[in-house]
Design a protein around this motif. Sequence first.
Motif, PDB file in Angstrom:
ATOM      1  N   VAL A   1      -1.952   0.437  -9.001  1.00 23.61           N
ATOM      2  CA  VAL A   1      -3.212   1.177  -9.076  1.00 23.61           C
ATOM      3  C   VAL A   1      -3.104   2.410  -8.170  1.00 23.61           C
ATOM      4  CG1 VAL A   1      -4.222  -0.202  -7.191  1.00 23.61           C
ATOM      5  CG2 VAL A   1      -5.717   0.981  -8.807  1.00 23.61           C
ATOM      6  N   PRO A   2      -3.601   3.575  -8.617  1.00 24.33           N
ATOM      7  CA  PRO A   2      -3.489   4.782  -7.790  1.00 24.33           C
ATOM      8  C   PRO A   2      -4.157   4.616  -6.425  1.00 24.33           C
ATOM      9  CG  PRO A   2      -4.108   5.361 -10.034  1.00 24.33           C
ATOM     10  CD  PRO A   2      -4.189   3.869  -9.943  1.00 24.33           C
ATOM     11  N   THR A   3      -3.520   5.143  -5.404  1.00 19.13           N
ATOM     12  CA  THR A   3      -4.104   5.178  -4.060  1.00 19.13           C
ATOM     13  C   THR A   3      -4.959   6.434  -3.980  1.00 19.13           C
ATOM     14  OG1 THR A   3      -2.134   4.054  -3.203  1.00 19.13           O
ATOM     15  CG2 THR A   3      -3.588   5.094  -1.594  1.00 19.13           C
ATOM     16  N   LEU A   4      -6.174   6.317  -4.482  1.00 22.62           N
ATOM     17  CA  LEU A   4      -7.023   7.489  -4.701  1.00 22.62           C
ATOM     18  C   LEU A   4      -8.484   7.092  -4.578  1.00 22.62           C
ATOM     19  CD1 LEU A   4      -7.393  10.465  -5.730  1.00 22.62           C
ATOM     20  CD2 LEU A   4      -7.291   9.533  -8.055  1.00 22.62           C
ATOM     21  N   LEU A   5      -9.262   7.926  -3.909  1.00 27.07           N
ATOM     22  CA  LEU A   5     -10.710   7.755  -3.772  1.00 27.07           C
ATOM     23  C   LEU A   5     -11.413   9.040  -4.176  1.00 27.07           C
ATOM     24  CD1 LEU A   5     -10.727   6.143  -0.211  1.00 27.07           C
ATOM     25  CD2 LEU A   5     -11.488   4.953  -2.272  1.00 27.07           C
ATOM     26  N   VAL A   6     -12.618   8.928  -4.714  1.00 23.93           N
ATOM     27  CA  VAL A   6     -13.456  10.095  -4.992  1.00 23.93           C
ATOM     28  C   VAL A   6     -14.807   9.878  -4.320  1.00 23.93           C
ATOM     29  CG1 VAL A   6     -14.754  11.324  -6.771  1.00 23.93           C
ATOM     30  CG2 VAL A   6     -12.348  10.840  -7.120  1.00 23.93           C
ATOM     31  N   TYR A   7     -15.264  10.901  -3.573  1.00 23.99           N
ATOM     32  CA  TYR A   7     -16.556  10.868  -2.888  1.00 23.99           C
ATOM     33  C   TYR A   7     -17.455  11.972  -3.427  1.00 23.99           C
ATOM     34  CZ  TYR A   7     -14.283   8.084   0.821  1.00 23.99           C
ATOM     35  OH  TYR A   7     -13.599   7.115   1.527  1.00 23.99           O
ATOM     36  N   PRO A   8     -18.739  11.694  -3.654  1.00 24.81           N
ATOM     37  CA  PRO A   8     -19.678  12.788  -3.902  1.00 24.81           C
ATOM     38  C   PRO A   8     -19.746  13.659  -2.650  1.00 24.81           C
ATOM     39  CG  PRO A   8     -20.626  10.668  -4.520  1.00 24.81           C
ATOM     40  CD  PRO A   8     -19.386  10.368  -3.743  1.00 24.81           C
ATOM     41  N   GLN A   9     -19.869  14.952  -2.824  1.00 29.57           N
ATOM     42  CA  GLN A   9     -19.914  15.847  -1.665  1.00 29.57           C
ATOM     43  C   GLN A   9     -21.076  15.463  -0.753  1.00 29.57           C
ATOM     44  OE1 GLN A   9     -19.932  19.941  -2.921  1.00 29.57           O
ATOM     45  NE2 GLN A   9     -17.723  20.002  -3.232  1.00 29.57           N
ATOM     46  N   GLY A  10     -20.772  15.384   0.543  1.00 31.52           N
ATOM     47  CA  GLY A  10     -21.790  15.034   1.519  1.00 31.52           C
ATOM     48  C   GLY A  10     -22.025  13.548   1.670  1.00 31.52           C
ATOM     49  N   SER A  11     -21.311  12.726   0.910  1.00 31.58           N
ATOM     50  CA  SER A  11     -21.500  11.286   0.983  1.00 31.58           C
ATOM     51  C   SER A  11     -20.305  10.635   1.664  1.00 31.58           C
ATOM     52  CB  SER A  11     -21.669  10.702  -0.424  1.00 31.58           C
ATOM     53  OG  SER A  11     -21.690   9.276  -0.374  1.00 31.58           O
ATOM     54  N   SER A  12     -20.564   9.579   2.435  1.00 24.42           N
ATOM     55  CA  SER A  12     -19.494   8.827   3.081  1.00 24.42           C
ATOM     56  C   SER A  12     -19.128   7.583   2.283  1.00 24.42           C
ATOM     57  CB  SER A  12     -19.920   8.416   4.498  1.00 24.42           C
ATOM     58  OG  SER A  12     -21.072   7.576   4.441  1.00 24.42           O
ATOM     59  N   THR A  13     -19.769   7.400   1.137  1.00 23.82           N
ATOM     60  CA  THR A  13     -19.497   6.245   0.289  1.00 23.82           C
ATOM     61  C   THR A  13     -18.769   6.689  -0.977  1.00 23.82           C
ATOM     62  OG1 THR A  13     -21.504   5.140   1.075  1.00 23.82           O
ATOM     63  CG2 THR A  13     -20.509   4.297  -0.960  1.00 23.82           C
ATOM     64  N   PRO A  14     -17.595   6.151  -1.260  1.00 24.52           N
ATOM     65  CA  PRO A  14     -16.866   6.592  -2.460  1.00 24.52           C
ATOM     66  C   PRO A  14     -17.608   6.195  -3.734  1.00 24.52           C
ATOM     67  CG  PRO A  14     -15.806   4.667  -1.478  1.00 24.52           C
ATOM     68  CD  PRO A  14     -16.873   5.080  -0.536  1.00 24.52           C
ATOM     69  N   SER A  15     -17.537   7.067  -4.714  1.00 23.29           N
ATOM     70  CA  SER A  15     -18.147   6.771  -6.012  1.00 23.29           C
ATOM     71  C   SER A  15     -17.168   6.044  -6.921  1.00 23.29           C
ATOM     72  CB  SER A  15     -18.609   8.066  -6.685  1.00 23.29           C
ATOM     73  OG  SER A  15     -17.520   8.973  -6.821  1.00 23.29           O
ATOM     74  N   SER A  16     -15.865   6.180  -6.649  1.00 23.98           N
ATOM     75  CA  SER A  16     -14.867   5.502  -7.473  1.00 23.98           C
ATOM     76  C   SER A  16     -13.548   5.439  -6.724  1.00 23.98           C
ATOM     77  CB  SER A  16     -14.676   6.235  -8.810  1.00 23.98           C
ATOM     78  OG  SER A  16     -14.324   7.595  -8.590  1.00 23.98           O
ATOM     79  N   TRP A  17     -12.653   4.598  -7.250  1.00 25.25           N
ATOM     80  CA  TRP A  17     -11.341   4.430  -6.639  1.00 25.25           C
ATOM     81  C   TRP A  17     -10.322   4.145  -7.738  1.00 25.25           C
ATOM     82  CZ3 TRP A  17      -8.090  -0.066  -5.917  1.00 25.25           C
ATOM     83  CH2 TRP A  17      -8.508  -1.163  -6.664  1.00 25.25           C
ATOM     84  N   GLY A  18      -9.016   4.256  -7.394  1.00 23.63           N
ATOM     85  CA  GLY A  18      -7.954   3.905  -8.328  1.00 23.63           C
ATOM     86  C   GLY A  18      -8.023   4.668  -9.636  1.00 23.63           C
TER      87      GLY A  18
ATOM     88  N   PHE B   1       0.854  -1.192   0.000  1.00 21.76           N
ATOM     89  CA  PHE B   1       0.000   0.000   0.000  1.00 21.76           C
ATOM     90  C   PHE B   1       0.885   1.235   0.000  1.00 21.76           C
ATOM     91  CE2 PHE B   1      -2.339   3.214   2.587  1.00 21.76           C
ATOM     92  CZ  PHE B   1      -3.358   3.470   1.688  1.00 21.76           C
ATOM     93  N   GLY B   2       0.845   2.001  -1.087  1.00 16.89           N
ATOM     94  CA  GLY B   2       1.743   3.136  -1.244  1.00 16.89           C
ATOM     95  C   GLY B   2       1.062   4.475  -1.119  1.00 16.89           C
ATOM     96  N   MET B   3       1.848   5.506  -0.964  1.00 18.64           N
ATOM     97  CA  MET B   3       1.342   6.865  -0.839  1.00 18.64           C
ATOM     98  C   MET B   3       0.610   7.292  -2.115  1.00 18.64           C
ATOM     99  SD  MET B   3       1.620   9.531   1.318  1.00 18.64           S
ATOM    100  CE  MET B   3       2.040  11.274   1.482  1.00 18.64           C
ATOM    101  N   THR B   4       1.168   6.973  -3.259  1.00 21.27           N
ATOM    102  CA  THR B   4       0.567   7.372  -4.526  1.00 21.27           C
ATOM    103  C   THR B   4      -0.051   6.203  -5.280  1.00 21.27           C
ATOM    104  OG1 THR B   4       2.728   7.157  -5.613  1.00 21.27           O
ATOM    105  CG2 THR B   4       2.117   9.336  -4.807  1.00 21.27           C
ATOM    106  N   CYS B   5       0.552   5.013  -5.179  1.00 22.21           N
ATOM    107  CA  CYS B   5       0.063   3.833  -5.891  1.00 22.21           C
ATOM    108  C   CYS B   5       0.218   2.596  -5.011  1.00 22.21           C
ATOM    109  CB  CYS B   5       0.828   3.633  -7.201  1.00 22.21           C
ATOM    110  SG  CYS B   5       0.558   4.916  -8.441  1.00 22.21           S
TER     111      CYS B   5
END
Length: 555
Positions: free
Chosen positions: A49-66, A13-17
Amino acid sequence: MAGQPDLVVSIDFGMTCTGVAYCNVATGSDNVRHIQRWPGRTHANENKVPTLLVYPQGSSTPSSWGFLAETAQETSGAGYESREWFKIMLDEHLLEQMRQKAADPLSVPQIHEVEKWYTDYFQHLYRTIEARLKGELASQWCDAKIEFIFSVPTTWKPIPTVERFRKIISRSGFGSSATHTVSIGLTEAEAAAVYTARSMPGIFKENELLFVCDVGGGTTDLAVFRVKSATGGSLELAQVDVVFGATIGAAQLDSLYENTVLQRLQHADQAQPMGLADLNQTAWEMRISKEYQNAKCDYGSEESIADTATFVVSVPKLDRRYQNPQHGIGNGDMHFQRDDLKGFFDAQISKLFDMLDKQFTRIHQSHPGERIAHLVLSGGLGNSAYVQSCLRNRYSPGSSSHTNAHDIQIRIAPDPQLVVCKGNVADRVQKLKTGQSVLGWRCSRASYGTTCKVLHEPQNPKYYGLKTERDPLDGKMYVTNCVDWFIKQGEPVSSDHPIVRTFNRKCAPANPGAPEPNRVFPTEIVCSDVDRTLLPTVMNSCEYSNPAAVISIVY
């Protein structure tokens, strides 16, 4: 889990990937492979794979990752929040330092938020690993014997950070099946050493000292090893000093670039409005752009030297008619001198030099008269041609000021970006096949002991003023809360053979009221980070000024 596993899987598990390596042990193979097909890149080979998550504003569930999160972030813009570079935030001490230094302390997340990002990311990662590797197995995924091994940074303390990490990966699905196990394997520098030794055994000689420098996305780990055996085409290593780490890496370099871009955008917008909704978002997208990433990765290489002195990065959503020559912006692009990157690199390299110099000095003091034969570079930033060139200029034979580095050979680890996850798999597979690990001895980063009581000697001055109590079973006086330190910080510990200590415990005899008295007792294991020369002999003594972390384990 009895018997050999069907599959050994290692996660770096890396900082960027993040990288995943594995070996299908059930087939009799010792070939270490890695996952290359990721969601969002199923038609291309990507080592990590990128160590990255995207969340819709106000949501605690990510909409996508990597990779999907990169695409979603680039195309959706407003209404979404990205979470990245959160690896180092699991260290609560470092998180508090970030809060104290931040212009807006409230912008720094709380530890429970970081744990939530970790859990969300690892849940997605676990599902992907299952989807990619279940076809390797003869049985169902949930029935197969699978070992998951995780590497951790050297900067993480065993307690509480590594323990917090253990709980997160368990909550994320790893080890959820009865036939699956989860363990914390080698640190990143240790794993890099193992894979290098396994891949290039012919270049190392018995009794040589091997210095490994793993420069990753967010952290740098240093470790020194002795080649114990170089026969049979496979090396056996022994650690000669504790592993050291620092927050030096590619992510800090990227952060410097992003801040520079943001300042140029802000100055340009003040002079001539650009019509961009969020300059911070624009600077972030330019930082993850292929144009910048390619320029960064190529910097210092022969191709880069032969290339133009400039490179351009597209400014997302900027009208191509916008022209601002004063700030190097025109036709939808921002222009850079290729050597603008030099300052970003040099800021990290300067800290790396300081870290390496201290380690060379430390080894000289502990092993006077010995010379380090090899310096092996690994990790994403360690793969940079510019970083390699700077290290060779400073430490190559005849250049170093350190007497123990005069004959050092600087080498690049095979698969430098995958060396950590592959190293953990390689070490485990060799242990399964031969009964011996590649890294046979590791130096403990902390001291461990167990609490006990010692027979009181009234004439012994070291027992003056200490708490005593009379044992009701033998009537003798004992000093209570003593600590028997069976591992001391910096001492080598065998990876293949247990440490055995013999203790006596007096038990009340059976009687008609208790014909089968309890013969199982809890034992406290004490862990301390204090210097080995300052370890207390008694837990409640005044000498013990730094509280130890105590774990109760029932045997």
